[in-house]
Design a protein around this motif. Structure first.
Motif, PDB file in Angstrom:
ATOM      1  N   THR A  27       0.837  -1.190   0.000  1.00 44.21           N
ATOM      2  CA  THR A  27       0.000   0.000   0.000  1.00 44.21           C
ATOM      3  C   THR A  27       0.873   1.242   0.000  1.00 44.21           C
ATOM      4  N   ASP A  28       0.301   2.371  -0.365  1.00 45.39           N
ATOM      5  CA  ASP A  28       1.014   3.652  -0.360  1.00 45.39           C
ATOM      6  C   ASP A  28       0.785   4.425   0.926  1.00 45.39           C
ATOM      7  N   ILE A  29      -0.419   4.280   1.493  1.00 48.08           N
ATOM      8  CA  ILE A  29      -0.806   5.044   2.678  1.00 48.08           C
ATOM      9  C   ILE A  29      -1.546   4.111   3.631  1.00 48.08           C
ATOM     10  N   ALA A  30      -1.268   4.260   4.919  1.00 45.69           N
ATOM     11  CA  ALA A  30      -2.023   3.535   5.939  1.00 45.69           C
ATOM     12  C   ALA A  30      -2.466   4.552   6.983  1.00 45.69           C
ATOM     13  N   VAL A  31      -3.688   4.419   7.456  1.00 50.60           N
ATOM     14  CA  VAL A  31      -4.224   5.348   8.449  1.00 50.60           C
ATOM     15  C   VAL A  31      -4.641   4.553   9.673  1.00 50.60           C
ATOM     16  N   GLY A  32      -4.180   4.977  10.830  1.00 50.34           N
ATOM     17  CA  GLY A  32      -4.510   4.298  12.083  1.00 50.34           C
ATOM     18  C   GLY A  32      -3.731   4.889  13.229  1.00 50.34           C
ATOM     19  N   SER A  33      -3.486   4.097  14.262  1.00 53.69           N
ATOM     20  CA  SER A  33      -2.705   4.579  15.397  1.00 53.69           C
ATOM     21  C   SER A  33      -1.218   4.535  15.047  1.00 53.69           C
ATOM     22  N   ARG A  34      -0.418   5.239  15.823  1.00 52.34           N
ATOM     23  CA  ARG A  34       1.013   5.351  15.555  1.00 52.34           C
ATOM     24  C   ARG A  34       1.704   4.003  15.774  1.00 52.34           C
ATOM     25  N   PRO A  35       2.502   3.541  14.806  1.00 51.16           N
ATOM     26  CA  PRO A  35       3.228   2.278  14.994  1.00 51.16           C
ATOM     27  C   PRO A  35       4.405   2.474  15.950  1.00 51.16           C
ATOM     28  N   THR A  36       4.912   1.367  16.500  1.00 54.01           N
ATOM     29  CA  THR A  36       6.046   1.474  17.411  1.00 54.01           C
ATOM     30  C   THR A  36       7.287   1.945  16.685  1.00 54.01           C
ATOM     31  N   GLN A  37       7.445   1.540  15.424  1.00 51.80           N
ATOM     32  CA  GLN A  37       8.562   2.041  14.615  1.00 51.80           C
ATOM     33  C   GLN A  37       8.243   1.886  13.137  1.00 51.80           C
ATOM     34  N   THR A  38       8.773   2.808  12.354  1.00 47.70           N
ATOM     35  CA  THR A  38       8.647   2.744  10.903  1.00 47.70           C
ATOM     36  C   THR A  38       9.667   3.684  10.284  1.00 47.70           C
ATOM     37  N   ALA A  39      10.142   3.327   9.102  1.00 47.81           N
ATOM     38  CA  ALA A  39      11.043   4.191   8.351  1.00 47.81           C
ATOM     39  C   ALA A  39      10.246   5.131   7.450  1.00 47.81           C
ATOM     40  N   ALA A  40       8.939   4.879   7.323  1.00 46.71           N
ATOM     41  CA  ALA A  40       8.081   5.696   6.466  1.00 46.71           C
ATOM     42  C   ALA A  40       7.787   7.040   7.131  1.00 46.71           C
ATOM     43  N   GLN A  41       7.298   7.979   6.335  1.00 43.61           N
ATOM     44  CA  GLN A  41       6.931   9.291   6.842  1.00 43.61           C
ATOM     45  C   GLN A  41       5.589   9.210   7.563  1.00 43.61           C
ATOM     46  N   VAL A  42       5.496   9.824   8.758  1.00 44.61           N
ATOM     47  CA  VAL A  42       4.292   9.787   9.579  1.00 44.61           C
ATOM     48  C   VAL A  42       3.707  11.200   9.682  1.00 44.61           C
ATOM     49  N   HIS A  43       2.405  11.327   9.373  1.00 45.83           N
ATOM     50  CA  HIS A  43       1.689  12.601   9.469  1.00 45.83           C
ATOM     51  C   HIS A  43       0.583  12.443  10.504  1.00 45.83           C
ATOM     52  N   VAL A  44       0.547  13.321  11.503  1.00 49.82           N
ATOM     53  CA  VAL A  44      -0.532  13.282  12.489  1.00 49.82           C
ATOM     54  C   VAL A  44      -1.774  13.907  11.871  1.00 49.82           C
ATOM     55  N   ILE A  45      -2.859  13.145  11.868  1.00 49.54           N
ATOM     56  CA  ILE A  45      -4.134  13.621  11.336  1.00 49.54           C
ATOM     57  C   ILE A  45      -4.931  14.295  12.457  1.00 49.54           C
TER      58      ILE A  45
END
Length: 199
Positions: A27-45
């Protein structure tokens, strides 16, 4: 270009699973709660609050807020052990020295809300699970618990992805209006700040 499907992973899915879906290219985008770790860019909605659901006529109906200690004497609509919500609730209640009495388990917060409203126990659900509003009692949980709702992005430079993230941030996340006895589900675009527990 070649765009994979956009997926929304509700709170009931592990936030770490959605991060893995991004990293694997599913997938290109996932929406949900914050993961414990990720290298992807995270945007707070935005942030959403946890709420309490009980059947009509339940003793919680007489309360404006339900203290977590009140759950010790109640049948509880819990989550499947593989669900991230189950682990969070178990940790949260253990921290407050509350032992739950699970009556039934589900994978879905929305299902938990409706099972609680139907009288199978009481439930703790994110406010996003309250649409459509269950026929039952909905009250604020004490202590107040709020958690970030984030969009995790695999390719932040993609024009469609940037537009989608911008739209999500403008629209915000569901929020519960706790004014008086008239509760309603609204949308809130700005993240909340304050002294609250986070999930």
């Amino acid at each position: 270009g070649d765009h994979r499907d956009l997926h929304s992973f509700p709170t009931r899915r592990s936030s770490d699973l959605m991060a893995k879906a991004l990293e694997s290219g599913e997938t290109d985008i996932a929406v949900g709660s914050r993961p414990t770790q990720t290298a992807a860019q995270v945007h707070v909605i935005g942030q959403q609050e946890m709420a309490v659901v009980a059947p009509v006529g339940h003793r919680f109906a007489e309360m404006t807020e339900v203290p977590i200690q009140a759950f010790a004497d109640e049948a509880f609509v819990h989550y499947d052990p593989a669900n991230a919500m189950a682990a969070w609730i178990d940790q949260f209640t253990a921290f407050h020295k509350v032992v739950l009495k699970p009556a039934v388990r589900t994978r879905s917060p929305r299902t938990a809300a409706h099972l609680a409203a139907a009288g199978l126990g009481v439930a703790i659900v994110p406010v996003s699970a309250l649409a459509p509003r269950p026929i039952g009692v909905v009250r604020r949980l004490r202590p107040v618990v709020k958690g970030d709702v984030v969009a995790i992005v695999a390719t932040p430079s993609d024009t469609l992805v940037r537009a989608f993230i911008g739209d999500l941030q403008r629209r915000g996340v569901p929020s519960w209006s706790w004014s008086g006895t008239t509760e309603s589900l609204t949308h809130m675009s700005a993240p909340l700040r304050g002294q609250v527990a986070n999930f």
